[in-house]
Design a protein around this motif. Structure first.
Motif, PDB file in Angstrom:
ATOM      1  N   LYS A 110       0.828  -1.197   0.000  1.00  0.00           N
ATOM      2  CA  LYS A 110       0.000   0.000   0.000  1.00  0.00           C
ATOM      3  C   LYS A 110       0.864   1.250   0.000  1.00  0.00           C
ATOM      4  O   LYS A 110       1.999   1.235   0.501  1.00  0.00           O
ATOM      5  N   ALA A 111       0.338   2.345  -0.519  1.00  0.00           N
ATOM      6  CA  ALA A 111       1.011   3.637  -0.382  1.00  0.00           C
ATOM      7  C   ALA A 111       1.274   3.895   1.096  1.00  0.00           C
ATOM      8  O   ALA A 111       0.392   3.717   1.938  1.00  0.00           O
ATOM      9  N   GLY A 112       2.512   4.276   1.410  1.00  0.00           N
ATOM     10  CA  GLY A 112       2.868   4.540   2.798  1.00  0.00           C
ATOM     11  C   GLY A 112       3.465   3.369   3.534  1.00  0.00           C
ATOM     12  O   GLY A 112       3.993   3.534   4.639  1.00  0.00           O
ATOM     13  N   ASP A 113       3.400   2.159   2.957  1.00  0.00           N
ATOM     14  CA  ASP A 113       4.082   1.021   3.573  1.00  0.00           C
ATOM     15  C   ASP A 113       5.592   1.208   3.439  1.00  0.00           C
ATOM     16  O   ASP A 113       6.079   1.868   2.509  1.00  0.00           O
ATOM     17  N   SER A 114       6.351   0.598   4.318  1.00  0.00           N
ATOM     18  CA  SER A 114       7.804   0.715   4.256  1.00  0.00           C
ATOM     19  C   SER A 114       8.361  -0.096   3.088  1.00  0.00           C
ATOM     20  O   SER A 114       7.997  -1.259   2.904  1.00  0.00           O
ATOM     21  N   VAL A 115       9.239   0.527   2.305  1.00  0.00           N
ATOM     22  CA  VAL A 115      10.030  -0.170   1.303  1.00  0.00           C
ATOM     23  C   VAL A 115      11.420  -0.369   1.878  1.00  0.00           C
ATOM     24  O   VAL A 115      11.866  -1.492   2.103  1.00  0.00           O
ATOM     25  N   GLU A 116      12.109   0.735   2.127  1.00  0.00           N
ATOM     26  CA  GLU A 116      13.357   0.661   2.881  1.00  0.00           C
ATOM     27  C   GLU A 116      13.022   0.742   4.374  1.00  0.00           C
ATOM     28  O   GLU A 116      11.951   1.214   4.766  1.00  0.00           O
ATOM     29  N   THR A 117      13.938   0.286   5.194  1.00  0.00           N
ATOM     30  CA  THR A 117      13.682   0.211   6.642  1.00  0.00           C
ATOM     31  C   THR A 117      13.417   1.599   7.210  1.00  0.00           C
ATOM     32  O   THR A 117      14.194   2.528   7.017  1.00  0.00           O
ATOM     33  N   GLN A 132      11.326  10.676   6.371  1.00  0.00           N
ATOM     34  CA  GLN A 132      10.482   9.512   6.632  1.00  0.00           C
ATOM     35  C   GLN A 132       9.843   8.985   5.358  1.00  0.00           C
ATOM     36  O   GLN A 132       9.908   7.790   5.061  1.00  0.00           O
ATOM     37  N   THR A 133       9.249   9.869   4.553  1.00  0.00           N
ATOM     38  CA  THR A 133       8.449   9.410   3.419  1.00  0.00           C
ATOM     39  C   THR A 133       9.291   8.934   2.239  1.00  0.00           C
ATOM     40  O   THR A 133       8.786   8.199   1.387  1.00  0.00           O
ATOM     41  N   ASN A 134      10.563   9.328   2.172  1.00  0.00           N
ATOM     42  CA  ASN A 134      11.433   8.820   1.106  1.00  0.00           C
ATOM     43  C   ASN A 134      11.593   7.301   1.173  1.00  0.00           C
ATOM     44  O   ASN A 134      12.023   6.676   0.192  1.00  0.00           O
ATOM     45  N   LEU A 135      11.274   6.706   2.314  1.00  0.00           N
ATOM     46  CA  LEU A 135      11.429   5.266   2.517  1.00  0.00           C
ATOM     47  C   LEU A 135      10.125   4.506   2.295  1.00  0.00           C
ATOM     48  O   LEU A 135      10.109   3.273   2.314  1.00  0.00           O
ATOM     49  N   TRP A 136       9.033   5.247   2.094  1.00  0.00           N
ATOM     50  CA  TRP A 136       7.721   4.632   1.917  1.00  0.00           C
ATOM     51  C   TRP A 136       7.487   4.239   0.457  1.00  0.00           C
ATOM     52  O   TRP A 136       8.086   4.801  -0.462  1.00  0.00           O
ATOM     53  N   ALA A 137       6.553   3.321   0.261  1.00  0.00           N
ATOM     54  CA  ALA A 137       5.995   3.127  -1.070  1.00  0.00           C
ATOM     55  C   ALA A 137       5.263   4.406  -1.459  1.00  0.00           C
ATOM     56  O   ALA A 137       4.544   4.996  -0.649  1.00  0.00           O
ATOM     57  N   GLY A 138       5.482   4.863  -2.682  1.00  0.00           N
ATOM     58  CA  GLY A 138       4.832   6.077  -3.149  1.00  0.00           C
ATOM     59  C   GLY A 138       3.355   5.850  -3.420  1.00  0.00           C
ATOM     60  O   GLY A 138       2.774   4.824  -3.045  1.00  0.00           O
ATOM     61  N   GLY A 139       2.732   6.808  -4.085  1.00  0.00           N
ATOM     62  CA  GLY A 139       1.295   6.754  -4.343  1.00  0.00           C
ATOM     63  C   GLY A 139       0.962   6.405  -5.779  1.00  0.00           C
ATOM     64  O   GLY A 139       1.829   6.244  -6.630  1.00  0.00           O
ATOM     65  N   GLU A 165       2.804   7.125  -9.963  1.00  0.00           N
ATOM     66  CA  GLU A 165       2.495   8.228 -10.880  1.00  0.00           C
ATOM     67  C   GLU A 165       2.283   9.555 -10.166  1.00  0.00           C
ATOM     68  O   GLU A 165       2.694  10.611 -10.650  1.00  0.00           O
ATOM     69  N   LEU A 166       1.623   9.521  -9.030  1.00  0.00           N
ATOM     70  CA  LEU A 166       1.207  10.743  -8.336  1.00  0.00           C
ATOM     71  C   LEU A 166       1.118  10.427  -6.849  1.00  0.00           C
ATOM     72  O   LEU A 166       0.853   9.283  -6.473  1.00  0.00           O
ATOM     73  N   PRO A 167       1.360  11.403  -5.974  1.00  0.00           N
ATOM     74  CA  PRO A 167       1.223  11.125  -4.539  1.00  0.00           C
ATOM     75  C   PRO A 167      -0.218  10.797  -4.149  1.00  0.00           C
ATOM     76  O   PRO A 167      -1.168  11.288  -4.772  1.00  0.00           O
ATOM     77  N   ASP A 168      -0.385   9.971  -3.136  1.00  0.00           N
ATOM     78  CA  ASP A 168      -1.662   9.839  -2.434  1.00  0.00           C
ATOM     79  C   ASP A 168      -1.679  10.952  -1.388  1.00  0.00           C
ATOM     80  O   ASP A 168      -1.285  10.758  -0.232  1.00  0.00           O
ATOM     81  N   TYR A 169      -2.111  12.126  -1.793  1.00  0.00           N
ATOM     82  CA  TYR A 169      -1.998  13.299  -0.921  1.00  0.00           C
ATOM     83  C   TYR A 169      -2.765  13.132   0.389  1.00  0.00           C
ATOM     84  O   TYR A 169      -2.425  13.753   1.402  1.00  0.00           O
ATOM     85  N   ASN A 170      -3.805  12.304   0.384  1.00  0.00           N
ATOM     86  CA  ASN A 170      -4.641  12.168   1.584  1.00  0.00           C
ATOM     87  C   ASN A 170      -3.893  11.544   2.760  1.00  0.00           C
ATOM     88  O   ASN A 170      -4.314  11.710   3.914  1.00  0.00           O
ATOM     89  N   ILE A 171      -2.783  10.838   2.511  1.00  0.00           N
ATOM     90  CA  ILE A 171      -2.010  10.296   3.639  1.00  0.00           C
ATOM     91  C   ILE A 171      -0.749  11.116   3.909  1.00  0.00           C
ATOM     92  O   ILE A 171      -0.001  10.812   4.838  1.00  0.00           O
TER      93      ILE A 171
END
Length: 624
Positions: A110-117, A132-139, A165-171
């Protein structure tokens, strides 16, 4: 392209890998004969080795014939069936992923899940820093590709590269929205962190479900804050280091196992201080992190790239096919100057920096030609005349003068060069896919409600529902300069009153074909992206929206011969269906659900774009 992308850039918009391919690629061989997986799973063996292995198995270490040990005759394993026999899913507007009976859906990433630790998104809170968000799955998950890992059974694990493609701005922001004109530097960095690419290692658990393998050395984010290099003839006109990739729509891969992420924008609408010519490129990324740093390949042209599909020949020559998702846009192919190597992966490191870019011209008689976008050819000279987007008005636009004094000029301003060279303006060319037998190439022309002047390849004015085109290279060769073509189908609801909106689909009808892929068994899959609130036409005497006429966005199997369409999957409210990848045995399909709007995938939380895994509960290949 998401309709959200249209809105976001409206103010800026101008009108260890597999070194085999085609019928001989690893996933095609295994799909046709899964038993060969035991031979191939521990590494990439040359296909010429396969006949030899049986003889070696009958010899001992000294090369002498060994006495066979009698064993009971095993019960033959039934051959896997790839027949399309699922029961069609009904049109609906449910807030869930609907699949046929006998199938199950698992949410993978999901958007916001961790990709890198790091610390993942927590419902009810918002990030304060891109650290923080550079390590998340994008939107807005979009195109993706599955890559084998040496020593790993790819039906049980591998790498998945996913576009955002685009951020999930809502999170990301408490307001749920973003304004580039008023955003702080911190907010820009957070927004830019949510585009780009996620690479994750995935593995199947004992419960049969895939999950991201946390802490894998392959897990990596490439974002709008990451630095990229440029290669190819236009690199000298760009900065030595480019900040960010964005609007990463669909994707592709190379025969040497790198990932191609496509920038579907020619400007940075999230950070408007960045030079426009830094965007609109194909970016090559090595998911194994062995070759070059992520590189924008300028030889492949600058335009609103949707995806990349390739065709090879027996001599390892290759062509890459691309669509410009503009209203209107052209279809292109890029042919590298030399053959790629199947034995030395590193020697392919600059393959995409040297070659010829072509634009397609579709003639009225069903023939077509590839016109080279080369300085001095096809009108590409100083003071050339660009006729403009002639399809969008019955009154031709005023031509403009543009100079192409170098190859770099053509690549920076590819859309104009294509028009000058006589390329056909198509109705938003999105995904392209090449048949395994190389006898067909399909392209989705998603829609063009503004078309006013038609041609045989784009036969409808006010083309709200789009169509699919099929063409075939002369000699089935990637090096061909001519081809033949036909309109494969016209999308639309046959019950609509307007003749130009009805379509001619046999079976389950749809609007706005977008995602498109032919799997190794030659089965054609189509995904849709209709604007859910847009006008669809007149139904039963009243104007209806796209949702009323077609339900939620969906995924279909379309038979290449009969053209019969069967609805395989319907997405949740507000979403686009996009991205198609699969394990080689075709028992696990990875699909992306982009920008859901209500209560999916986690009840009681903000909706999030996600990658799902669709599989049969009885372990048979998808499609049964």
């Amino acid at each position: 392209m998401s309709h959200l992308t249209d809105e976001a850039r409206a103010a800026f918009r101008d009108a260890q890998p597999k070194i085999a391919s085609g019928d001989d690629c690893l996933e095609a061989i295994v799909a046709a004969n899964p038993a060969r997986r035991t031979v191939l799973k521990n590494g990439l063996l040359g296909l010429s080795m396969l006949p030899m292995l049986g003889a070696l198995a009958a010899c001992d270490d000294d090369g002498n014939a060994a006495s066979p040990t009698p064993t009971p005759t095993p019960t033959p394993t039934p051959a896997a069936s790839y027949a399309i026999s699922f029961a069609s899913v009904a049109i609906n507007t449910n807030d869930t992923v609907t699949v046929p009976a006998g199938y199950t859906v698992d949410v993978l990433l999901k958007a916001g899940d961790s990709v890198e630790t790091g610390t993942a998104y927590a419902p009810g809170s918002f990030p304060t820093s891109a650290t923080q968000t550079n390590l998340w799955a994008g939107g807005n998950h979009d195109g993706m590709e599955f890559f084998d890992l040496s020593g790993v059974d790819p039906n049980s694990g591998g790498l998945l590269a996913i576009n955002h493609e685009l951020p999930d701005y809502n999170i990301l922001f408490s307001s749920g929205s973003y304004n580039a004109g008023t955003a702080t530097a911190a907010d820009k960095a957070i927004a830019l962190s949510a585009v780009g690419v996620s690479v994750v290692e995935i593995a199947k658990g004992t419960d049969g479900k895939f999950a991201v393998k946390a802490g894998s050395r392959f897990n990596k984010r490439y974002t709008g804050n990451t630095d990229y290099r440029a290669g190819g003839p236009a690199a000298g006109l760009l900065s030595s280091t480019i900040r960010g990739t964005l609007n990463n729509c669909s994707s592709g891969r190379t025969p040497w196992g790198t990932y191609l992420t496509c920038e579907e924008t020619t400007n940075n609408y999230i950070d408007t201080t960045q030079p426009n010519n830094h965007y609109g490129w194909v970016v090559e990324i090595d998911p194994y992190q062995e070759l070059a740093a992520p590189t924008k390949r300028t030889a492949m042209g600058r335009f609103s790239h949707e995806n990349v599909a390739y065709m090879t020949d027996a001599n390892n020559r290759v062509a890459f096919y691309m669509g410009d998702d503009s209203t209107p846009g052209c279809i292109y192919k890029f042919v590298p100057d030399r053959a790629f190597s199947t034995s030395n992966r590193a020697s392919n490191i600059d393959m995409l920096d040297y070659g010829t870019l072509y634009v397609a011209r579709f003639n009225a008689d069903g023939t077509g030609e590839w016109r080279a976008l080369v300085q001095g050819q096809n009108g590409l000279v100083a003071n050339a005349v660009d006729p403009g987007n002639v399809s969008q008005s019955t009154t031709p636009p005023t031509p403009t003068t543009v100079s192409f004094n170098s190859t770099a000029d053509i690549l920076i301003n590819t859309q104009s060069a294509a028009r000058v060279a006589g390329g056909t303006l198509m109705d938003r060319p999105e995904w392209i896919t090449v048949a395994p037998n190389k006898q067909a190439i399909f392209v989705t022309l998603t829609n063009n409600g503004g078309r006013r002047v038609t041609d045989n390849a784009n036969p409808r004015t006010t083309n709200l529902h789009g169509h699919i085109l099929k063409f075939r290279e002369n000699g089935d060769s990637p090096l061909a300069t001519r081809f033949t073509w036909e309109v494969f189908l016209l999308a639309g609801n046959p019950n609509l009153a307007e003749a130009n909106l009805k379509g001619n689909i046999s079976g389950d009808y749809f609007s706005s074909p977008d995602g498109l892929r032919i799997d190794p068994q030659g089965r054609l899959w189509v995904e849709t992206d209709h604007n859910l609130t847009g006008n669809a036409g007149t139904l039963n005497g009243a104007a209806v929206t796209m949702t009323q006429a077609f339900g939620n966005n969906s995924m279909y199997h379309v038979d290449q011969i009969s053209k019969a369409s069967k609805r395989f999957l319907v997405g949740p409210e507000g979403c686009e269906i996009t991205g198609i990848a699969y394990t080689p045995d075709l028992k696990n399909f990875f699909i992306n659900i982009q920008h859901p709007t209500k209560n999916w995938p986690v009840s009681g939380q903000q909706p999030r774009s996600s990658t799902i895994v669709v599989r049969r509960t009885d372990g048979q290949p998808v499609g049964n």
